[in-house]
Design a protein around this motif. Structure first.
Motif, PDB file in Angstrom:
ATOM      1  N   GLN A 177      28.593  23.195 -16.550  1.00 21.44           N
ATOM      2  CA  GLN A 177      29.604  23.802 -17.320  1.00 21.44           C
ATOM      3  C   GLN A 177      29.192  24.032 -18.598  1.00 21.44           C
ATOM      4  OE1 GLN A 177      30.921  20.493 -16.491  1.00 21.44           O
ATOM      5  NE2 GLN A 177      30.383  19.847 -18.354  1.00 21.44           N
ATOM      6  N   GLY A 178      30.003  24.747 -19.282  1.00 23.50           N
ATOM      7  CA  GLY A 178      29.748  25.007 -20.928  1.00 23.50           C
ATOM      8  C   GLY A 178      28.801  26.131 -21.457  1.00 23.50           C
ATOM      9  N   LEU A 179      28.516  27.233 -20.430  1.00 27.46           N
ATOM     10  CA  LEU A 179      27.935  28.370 -20.672  1.00 27.46           C
ATOM     11  C   LEU A 179      28.776  29.405 -20.816  1.00 27.46           C
ATOM     12  CD1 LEU A 179      24.754  27.779 -18.553  1.00 27.46           C
ATOM     13  CD2 LEU A 179      24.695  27.911 -20.839  1.00 27.46           C
ATOM     14  N   PRO A 180      28.327  30.742 -21.599  1.00 26.12           N
ATOM     15  CA  PRO A 180      29.162  31.803 -21.867  1.00 26.12           C
ATOM     16  C   PRO A 180      29.253  32.640 -20.635  1.00 26.12           C
ATOM     17  CG  PRO A 180      27.045  31.878 -23.142  1.00 26.12           C
ATOM     18  CD  PRO A 180      27.363  30.659 -22.528  1.00 26.12           C
TER      19      PRO A 180
ATOM     20  N   GLU B 236      12.568   9.414 -15.928  1.00 28.13           N
ATOM     21  CA  GLU B 236      11.823  10.697 -15.535  1.00 28.13           C
ATOM     22  C   GLU B 236      12.484  11.727 -16.655  1.00 28.13           C
ATOM     23  OE1 GLU B 236      11.615  12.073 -11.729  1.00 28.13           O
ATOM     24  OE2 GLU B 236      10.492  10.286 -11.142  1.00 28.13           O
ATOM     25  N   THR B 237      11.736  12.814 -17.304  1.00 20.37           N
ATOM     26  CA  THR B 237      12.344  14.001 -17.896  1.00 20.37           C
ATOM     27  C   THR B 237      12.814  14.804 -16.918  1.00 20.37           C
ATOM     28  OG1 THR B 237      11.001  13.434 -20.001  1.00 20.37           O
ATOM     29  CG2 THR B 237      12.041  15.741 -19.626  1.00 20.37           C
ATOM     30  N   GLN B 238      14.016  15.259 -16.779  1.00 18.63           N
ATOM     31  CA  GLN B 238      14.574  16.389 -15.895  1.00 18.63           C
ATOM     32  C   GLN B 238      14.854  17.464 -16.690  1.00 18.63           C
ATOM     33  OE1 GLN B 238      18.460  15.652 -14.047  1.00 18.63           O
ATOM     34  NE2 GLN B 238      17.838  16.207 -12.134  1.00 18.63           N
ATOM     35  N   ILE B 239      14.253  18.641 -16.113  1.00 25.11           N
ATOM     36  CA  ILE B 239      14.684  19.869 -16.656  1.00 25.11           C
ATOM     37  C   ILE B 239      15.493  20.670 -15.478  1.00 25.11           C
ATOM     38  CG2 ILE B 239      13.628  22.108 -17.566  1.00 25.11           C
ATOM     39  CD1 ILE B 239      11.238  20.484 -18.341  1.00 25.11           C
ATOM     40  N   ILE B 240      16.672  21.049 -16.127  1.00 26.82           N
ATOM     41  CA  ILE B 240      17.710  21.783 -15.315  1.00 26.82           C
ATOM     42  C   ILE B 240      17.686  23.431 -15.687  1.00 26.82           C
ATOM     43  CG2 ILE B 240      19.966  22.034 -14.588  1.00 26.82           C
ATOM     44  CD1 ILE B 240      20.284  19.006 -15.113  1.00 26.82           C
TER      45      ILE B 240
ATOM     46  N   PRO C  78      30.794  15.366 -20.162  1.00 22.96           N
ATOM     47  CA  PRO C  78      29.911  15.340 -21.002  1.00 22.96           C
ATOM     48  C   PRO C  78      29.565  16.614 -21.755  1.00 22.96           C
ATOM     49  CG  PRO C  78      29.168  15.406 -18.712  1.00 22.96           C
ATOM     50  CD  PRO C  78      30.655  15.277 -18.740  1.00 22.96           C
ATOM     51  N   LYS C  79      28.997  16.289 -22.986  1.00 26.70           N
ATOM     52  CA  LYS C  79      28.580  17.592 -23.809  1.00 26.70           C
ATOM     53  C   LYS C  79      27.149  17.916 -23.120  1.00 26.70           C
ATOM     54  CE  LYS C  79      27.919  19.922 -28.119  1.00 26.70           C
ATOM     55  NZ  LYS C  79      26.746  20.446 -27.882  1.00 26.70           N
ATOM     56  N   LEU C  80      26.708  19.156 -22.645  1.00 25.55           N
ATOM     57  CA  LEU C  80      25.621  19.682 -22.351  1.00 25.55           C
ATOM     58  C   LEU C  80      25.101  20.679 -23.209  1.00 25.55           C
ATOM     59  CD1 LEU C  80      26.705  20.529 -18.508  1.00 25.55           C
ATOM     60  CD2 LEU C  80      25.765  18.110 -19.396  1.00 25.55           C
ATOM     61  N   ASP C  81      23.856  20.073 -23.687  1.00 22.97           N
ATOM     62  CA  ASP C  81      23.098  20.819 -24.624  1.00 22.97           C
ATOM     63  C   ASP C  81      22.319  21.872 -23.973  1.00 22.97           C
ATOM     64  OD1 ASP C  81      22.210  21.293 -27.160  1.00 22.97           O
ATOM     65  OD2 ASP C  81      21.025  19.805 -27.443  1.00 22.97           O
ATOM     66  N   TRP C  82      22.695  22.910 -23.763  1.00 19.04           N
ATOM     67  CA  TRP C  82      22.006  23.846 -23.134  1.00 19.04           C
ATOM     68  C   TRP C  82      21.396  24.802 -24.030  1.00 19.04           C
ATOM     69  CZ3 TRP C  82      21.821  24.124 -18.013  1.00 19.04           C
ATOM     70  CH2 TRP C  82      23.000  23.831 -16.989  1.00 19.04           C
ATOM     71  N   GLU C  83      19.837  25.199 -23.640  1.00 15.10           N
ATOM     72  CA  GLU C  83      19.189  25.826 -24.792  1.00 15.10           C
ATOM     73  C   GLU C  83      19.320  27.609 -23.811  1.00 15.10           C
ATOM     74  OE1 GLU C  83      14.636  26.500 -26.245  1.00 15.10           O
ATOM     75  OE2 GLU C  83      15.253  24.714 -25.315  1.00 15.10           O
ATOM     76  N   LEU C  84      19.864  28.228 -24.512  1.00 17.30           N
ATOM     77  CA  LEU C  84      19.777  29.891 -23.840  1.00 17.30           C
ATOM     78  C   LEU C  84      18.739  30.618 -23.971  1.00 17.30           C
ATOM     79  CD1 LEU C  84      23.276  30.979 -25.408  1.00 17.30           C
ATOM     80  CD2 LEU C  84      22.848  29.509 -23.505  1.00 17.30           C
TER      81      LEU C  84
ATOM     82  N   CYS D 214      22.337  37.964 -14.676  1.00 18.22           N
ATOM     83  CA  CYS D 214      22.491  36.691 -15.219  1.00 18.22           C
ATOM     84  C   CYS D 214      21.405  36.314 -16.221  1.00 18.22           C
ATOM     85  CB  CYS D 214      22.199  35.770 -13.837  1.00 18.22           C
ATOM     86  SG  CYS D 214      23.557  35.935 -12.656  1.00 18.22           S
ATOM     87  N   TYR D 215      21.643  35.440 -16.911  1.00 15.97           N
ATOM     88  CA  TYR D 215      21.113  34.894 -18.149  1.00 15.97           C
ATOM     89  C   TYR D 215      20.572  33.640 -17.871  1.00 15.97           C
ATOM     90  CZ  TYR D 215      22.112  38.960 -20.772  1.00 15.97           C
ATOM     91  OH  TYR D 215      22.286  40.348 -21.248  1.00 15.97           O
ATOM     92  N   LYS D 216      19.358  33.080 -18.233  1.00 14.55           N
ATOM     93  CA  LYS D 216      18.696  31.643 -17.953  1.00 14.55           C
ATOM     94  C   LYS D 216      19.031  30.787 -19.197  1.00 14.55           C
ATOM     95  CE  LYS D 216      14.197  29.596 -16.909  1.00 14.55           C
ATOM     96  NZ  LYS D 216      12.678  29.857 -17.079  1.00 14.55           N
ATOM     97  N   ALA D 217      19.451  29.515 -18.780  1.00 14.07           N
ATOM     98  CA  ALA D 217      19.350  28.522 -19.812  1.00 14.07           C
ATOM     99  C   ALA D 217      18.867  27.150 -19.066  1.00 14.07           C
ATOM    100  CB  ALA D 217      21.110  28.327 -19.735  1.00 14.07           C
ATOM    101  N   THR D 218      18.391  26.295 -20.068  1.00 15.96           N
ATOM    102  CA  THR D 218      17.811  25.157 -19.467  1.00 15.96           C
ATOM    103  C   THR D 218      18.572  23.831 -20.459  1.00 15.96           C
ATOM    104  OG1 THR D 218      16.118  25.473 -21.329  1.00 15.96           O
ATOM    105  CG2 THR D 218      15.627  26.272 -19.109  1.00 15.96           C
ATOM    106  N   LEU D 219      18.429  22.828 -19.455  1.00 13.50           N
ATOM    107  CA  LEU D 219      18.930  21.494 -20.090  1.00 13.50           C
ATOM    108  C   LEU D 219      17.973  20.498 -19.882  1.00 13.50           C
ATOM    109  CD1 LEU D 219      21.321  19.694 -21.126  1.00 13.50           C
ATOM    110  CD2 LEU D 219      22.097  19.552 -18.818  1.00 13.50           C
ATOM    111  N   THR D 220      17.463  19.920 -20.906  1.00  5.50           N
ATOM    112  CA  THR D 220      16.657  18.683 -20.790  1.00  5.50           C
ATOM    113  C   THR D 220      17.191  17.464 -20.974  1.00  5.50           C
ATOM    114  OG1 THR D 220      14.866  20.293 -21.332  1.00  5.50           O
ATOM    115  CG2 THR D 220      14.360  18.052 -21.392  1.00  5.50           C
ATOM    116  N   ARG D 221      16.936  16.534 -20.137  1.00  7.23           N
ATOM    117  CA  ARG D 221      17.495  15.000 -20.395  1.00  7.23           C
ATOM    118  C   ARG D 221      16.674  14.009 -19.754  1.00  7.23           C
ATOM    119  NH1 ARG D 221      23.161  15.967 -16.744  1.00  7.23           N
ATOM    120  NH2 ARG D 221      22.080  16.072 -14.697  1.00  7.23           N
TER     121      ARG D 221
END
Length: 281
Positions: free
Chosen positions: A205-208, A183-187, A133-139, A151-158
């Protein structure tokens, strides 16, 4: 801001020549912890017994996993250990947890965008094969150290569907009705561009950079050890055991089995019988 962060990360990653080698491999050890908050009939179980059960359940979900990876592929599986007896909480009452088994193996190929997941569902092995699945990460610009790595932070809302199953204690108070809510989940994930591969634990997966920590609100997965280019080559191959199926069809079967399981245990728990608790999985 996101574009600036991405450019900075790519520049940092370019400096690590050892990781860019064709034969690059690595191994990361992860440990899991899960919040456990269950409601039981206080008229049949004292506060102390409930506290003991909470602690036992926490230990059940404290597991160790190994992620083996190269530039394109990864394999994630539980580190096997000697089995321990099912915990008990006084009066002969046994607590059993239901979820993923130790035979589960998750293989991912991020270049090809596909995965193969060997998983145990109530004693039957399935081989789920599907697209990642494509994960729409926000850096984000936040940083922190995990071990020696920046380490750098990224969040994913779904949006997710949550099924909350209650428990029936001694048949006197029925808490076993299911409740399904959205529910809205924030990862929140923390990744390091110092290891510029786009792998991570579980289905993340899918982060740099390699993901070293993930928190989905109820479970935390954190890396405790990394070995880059180990002395002995790592075998990174997709599992082949189990009935072949895609993710959508497996989800239908899993939901049906869950409903059957909940129905079969409604009203049980009399005379010291075991209580089945399903959390996640």
């Amino acid at each position: 801001m996101t574009t600036v962060i991405r450019i900075l990360i790519l520049v940092l990653a370019a400096g690590f020549t050892a990781v860019n080698a064709q034969d690059f491999q690595g191994e990361a050890i992860y440990r899991t912890q899960r919040k456990v908050n269950i409601k039981l009939d206080s008229t049949k179980m004292s506060g102390e017994m409930q506290k003991q059960m909470q602690e036992m359940l926490k230990k059940q979900f404290q597991k160790t996993f190994v992620l083996n990876f190269d530039k394109e592929q990864s394999v994630y599986k539980e580190e096997l250990s000697l089995s321990t007896p099912q915990p008990s909480v006084g009066s002969g009452m046994m607590v059993q947890t239901l979820g993923g088994g130790s035979q589960d193996i998750l293989w991912k190929n991020t270049k090809e965008g596909r995965f193969v997941n060997q998983t145990d569902l109530m004693g039957k092995i399935f081989l789920i094969q599907d697209s990642l699945p494509k994960l729409d990460w926000e850096l984000k610009k936040d940083t922190k150290y995990i071990g020696q790595y920046t380490c750098y932070k990224a969040t994913l809302t779904r949006e997710i569907e949550v099924v909350k199953s209650g428990i029936s204690i001694n048949g006197d108070k029925d808490l076993s009705e299911d409740k399904t809510t959205k529910e809205t989940q924030i990862i929140t994930a923390w990744y390091t561009p110092e290891i510029p591969v786009n792998h991570g634990p579980q289905k993340y997966q899918g982060l740099p950079g390699l993901i070293l920590e993930v928190n989905d609100g109820s479970q935390t997965v954190i890396c405790s050890k990394i070995i880059l280019n180990p002395q002995n080559p790592i075998d990174i191959r997709a599992p082949k055991k189990g009935k072949e199926i895609n993710q959508e069809d497996f989800d239908v079967i899993q939901e049906k089995k869950r409903e059957e399981l909940i129905e079969s245990f409604k009203g049980r728990g009399r005379d010291g019988e075991s209580i089945q608790i399903r959390i996640g999985g």
